[in-house]
Scaffold this motif. Structure first.
Motif, PDB file in Angstrom:
ATOM      1  N   SER A  64       0.865  -1.186   0.000  1.00  0.00           N
ATOM      2  CA  SER A  64       0.000   0.000   0.000  1.00  0.00           C
ATOM      3  C   SER A  64       0.895   1.227   0.000  1.00  0.00           C
ATOM      4  O   SER A  64       1.886   1.270   0.725  1.00  0.00           O
ATOM      5  CB  SER A  64      -0.868   0.043   1.251  1.00  0.00           C
ATOM      6  N   ILE A  65       0.532   2.206  -0.816  1.00  0.00           N
ATOM      7  CA  ILE A  65       1.221   3.489  -0.810  1.00  0.00           C
ATOM      8  C   ILE A  65       0.155   4.574  -0.748  1.00  0.00           C
ATOM      9  O   ILE A  65      -0.987   4.357  -1.175  1.00  0.00           O
ATOM     10  CB  ILE A  65       2.136   3.686  -2.046  1.00  0.00           C
ATOM     11  N   PRO A  66       0.502   5.735  -0.239  1.00  0.00           N
ATOM     12  CA  PRO A  66      -0.479   6.826  -0.215  1.00  0.00           C
ATOM     13  C   PRO A  66      -0.923   7.182  -1.632  1.00  0.00           C
ATOM     14  O   PRO A  66      -0.117   7.133  -2.580  1.00  0.00           O
ATOM     15  CB  PRO A  66       0.297   7.989   0.422  1.00  0.00           C
ATOM     16  N   GLU A 103      -1.514   9.953  -2.940  1.00  0.00           N
ATOM     17  CA  GLU A 103      -0.756  11.088  -3.473  1.00  0.00           C
ATOM     18  C   GLU A 103       0.560  10.625  -4.101  1.00  0.00           C
ATOM     19  O   GLU A 103       0.991  11.154  -5.130  1.00  0.00           O
ATOM     20  CB  GLU A 103      -0.492  12.126  -2.376  1.00  0.00           C
ATOM     21  N   TRP A 104       1.219   9.638  -3.504  1.00  0.00           N
ATOM     22  CA  TRP A 104       2.453   9.099  -4.090  1.00  0.00           C
ATOM     23  C   TRP A 104       2.161   8.508  -5.460  1.00  0.00           C
ATOM     24  O   TRP A 104       2.922   8.697  -6.408  1.00  0.00           O
ATOM     25  CB  TRP A 104       3.042   8.007  -3.219  1.00  0.00           C
ATOM     26  N   LYS A 105       1.059   7.764  -5.544  1.00  0.00           N
ATOM     27  CA  LYS A 105       0.716   7.125  -6.818  1.00  0.00           C
ATOM     28  C   LYS A 105       0.478   8.184  -7.890  1.00  0.00           C
ATOM     29  O   LYS A 105       0.952   8.038  -9.026  1.00  0.00           O
ATOM     30  CB  LYS A 105      -0.519   6.243  -6.669  1.00  0.00           C
ATOM     31  N   ILE A 106      -0.218   9.243  -7.547  1.00  0.00           N
ATOM     32  CA  ILE A 106      -0.473  10.320  -8.505  1.00  0.00           C
ATOM     33  C   ILE A 106       0.844  10.944  -8.959  1.00  0.00           C
ATOM     34  O   ILE A 106       1.072  11.146 -10.157  1.00  0.00           O
ATOM     35  CB  ILE A 106      -1.403  11.387  -7.879  1.00  0.00           C
ATOM     36  N   GLN A 107       1.735  11.216  -8.005  1.00  0.00           N
ATOM     37  CA  GLN A 107       3.022  11.797  -8.348  1.00  0.00           C
ATOM     38  C   GLN A 107       3.860  10.858  -9.203  1.00  0.00           C
ATOM     39  O   GLN A 107       4.514  11.281 -10.166  1.00  0.00           O
ATOM     40  CB  GLN A 107       3.786  12.184  -7.081  1.00  0.00           C
ATOM     41  N   LEU A 108       3.856   9.579  -8.862  1.00  0.00           N
ATOM     42  CA  LEU A 108       4.606   8.596  -9.652  1.00  0.00           C
ATOM     43  C   LEU A 108       4.036   8.458 -11.064  1.00  0.00           C
ATOM     44  O   LEU A 108       4.787   8.309 -12.036  1.00  0.00           O
ATOM     45  CB  LEU A 108       4.613   7.239  -8.947  1.00  0.00           C
ATOM     46  N   GLU A 109       2.720   8.490 -11.201  1.00  0.00           N
ATOM     47  CA  GLU A 109       2.101   8.421 -12.530  1.00  0.00           C
ATOM     48  C   GLU A 109       2.505   9.630 -13.376  1.00  0.00           C
ATOM     49  O   GLU A 109       2.786   9.484 -14.570  1.00  0.00           O
ATOM     50  CB  GLU A 109       0.585   8.333 -12.418  1.00  0.00           C
ATOM     51  N   ASN A 110       2.551  10.809 -12.761  1.00  0.00           N
ATOM     52  CA  ASN A 110       2.974  12.008 -13.490  1.00  0.00           C
ATOM     53  C   ASN A 110       4.435  11.895 -13.920  1.00  0.00           C
ATOM     54  O   ASN A 110       4.788  12.227 -15.064  1.00  0.00           O
ATOM     55  CB  ASN A 110       2.758  13.266 -12.646  1.00  0.00           C
TER      56      ASN A 110
END
Length: 60
Positions: free
Chosen positions: A14-16, A18-25
């Motif tokens: 599990s990751i926050p 927000e991290w996933k959004i930043q990593l996708e960007n």
């Protein structure tokens, strides 16, 4: 003929969100720079590999 088995294992974490959004960007940016699709999971693998200086058996 049977398909050879992979030495990979699947790990669920599990990751926050927000991290996933930043990593996708970041993955979109890397995809353009590298001229091929890079996913946020690719970035996570690269980060872990670089941080802990891990090497694949195939690349030794």
């Amino acid at each position: 003929m049977a398909k050879p088995k992979s030495n990979n294992v699947q790990v669920n974490i599990s990751i926050p969100s927000e991290w996933k959004i930043q990593l996708e960007n970041l993955a979109r940016i890397y995809s353009v720079e590298e001229g091929e699709t890079v996913t946020f999971l690719d970035l996570m693998r690269r980060g872990i590999q670089e941080k802990y200086q891990l090497r694949d058996k195939d690349n030794e």
